[in-house]
Design a protein around this motif. Sequence first.
Motif, PDB file in Angstrom:
ATOM      1  N   LYS A  96       0.539  -1.218  -0.179  1.00  0.00           N
ATOM      2  CA  LYS A  96      -0.171  -0.027   0.310  1.00  0.00           C
ATOM      3  C   LYS A  96       1.400   0.889   0.045  1.00  0.00           C
ATOM      4  N   MET A 153     -11.799   1.873   1.630  1.00  0.00           N
ATOM      5  CA  MET A 153     -10.452   2.085   1.599  1.00  0.00           C
ATOM      6  C   MET A 153      -9.728   1.572   2.496  1.00  0.00           C
ATOM      7  N   SER A 175      -7.358  -2.465   1.840  1.00  0.00           N
ATOM      8  CA  SER A 175      -6.820  -2.673   1.953  1.00  0.00           C
ATOM      9  C   SER A 175      -5.839  -4.322   3.064  1.00  0.00           C
ATOM     10  N   MET A 211      -2.178  -1.518  -3.631  1.00  0.00           N
ATOM     11  CA  MET A 211      -2.779  -0.252  -3.482  1.00  0.00           C
ATOM     12  C   MET A 211      -1.720   1.109  -4.016  1.00  0.00           C
ATOM     13  N   CYS A 240      -2.065   5.270  -3.871  1.00  0.00           N
ATOM     14  CA  CYS A 240      -2.898   5.824  -3.941  1.00  0.00           C
ATOM     15  C   CYS A 240      -2.454   7.903  -4.038  1.00  0.00           C
TER      16      CYS A 240
END
Length: 244
Positions: free
Chosen positions: A33, A182, A186, A192, A194
């Motif tokens: 992430k 979101m 996660s 991801m 972002c």
Amino acid sequence: MENEMIRIEHLRKRFGDQQVLDDISLTVRRGEKLVILGPSGSGKSTLIRCINHLEKPTAGEIYIDGEQVTNRNWIRMSRDHMAMVFQQFNLYPHKTVLQNLTLAPIRLHRIPKKEAETVAMEYLERVGLANKADAYPQNLSGGQQQRVAIARALVTHPEIILFDEPTSALDPEMVNEVLDVMVELSKEDITMLCVTHEMGFARKVADRVIFLENARIMEEGTPAEVFDHPKNERTKLFFSKILH
């Protein structure tokens, strides 16, 4: 590297005389992430738009799951590996919520309509909007539209989801309903990336944060390292303004 999902090497992007990205190199692990921060105009959105070739890089290479993204294969690479959630939702206004979710699975992935609708309803349930399947986008709040957009991104089971400031067009009271979805997302094994200005979200979900300014990566590390102990003076100044 066996565990890498995205590798970017010496990426540059110009718009006319303006250098928007300047020699960006970055590796993102499978399931990582990554939150991308920086002031307006620093190249954040351009960076993730280059990854799926919505913007064509001026120079440099991008590899997805070990395969280089080229002018010839980028549509297939994007379709097979990733989905994107945009700032402005980008839902089709003349189609219902359910139709918005089933369009790509049916047309691009050749999924039978019934199966596509079953999967779509599962994801609408996940974002708390199963009761809005027959509604049209204009009859939803901004937060609901963005949750539909996230569900639409998920129906093709992407390995990578790119988020381009997904809460910046929302009224403040609607931001948390999107961030909550979101945060839940996660916890899954999805890579991801972002772009956001939501620091609380970044602290909660990011494995790593990068700070962009003047078209370059100025700072990189865990949220604690970047927020609490920034090394670069520009990063310190940026966070001192928004965190206090």
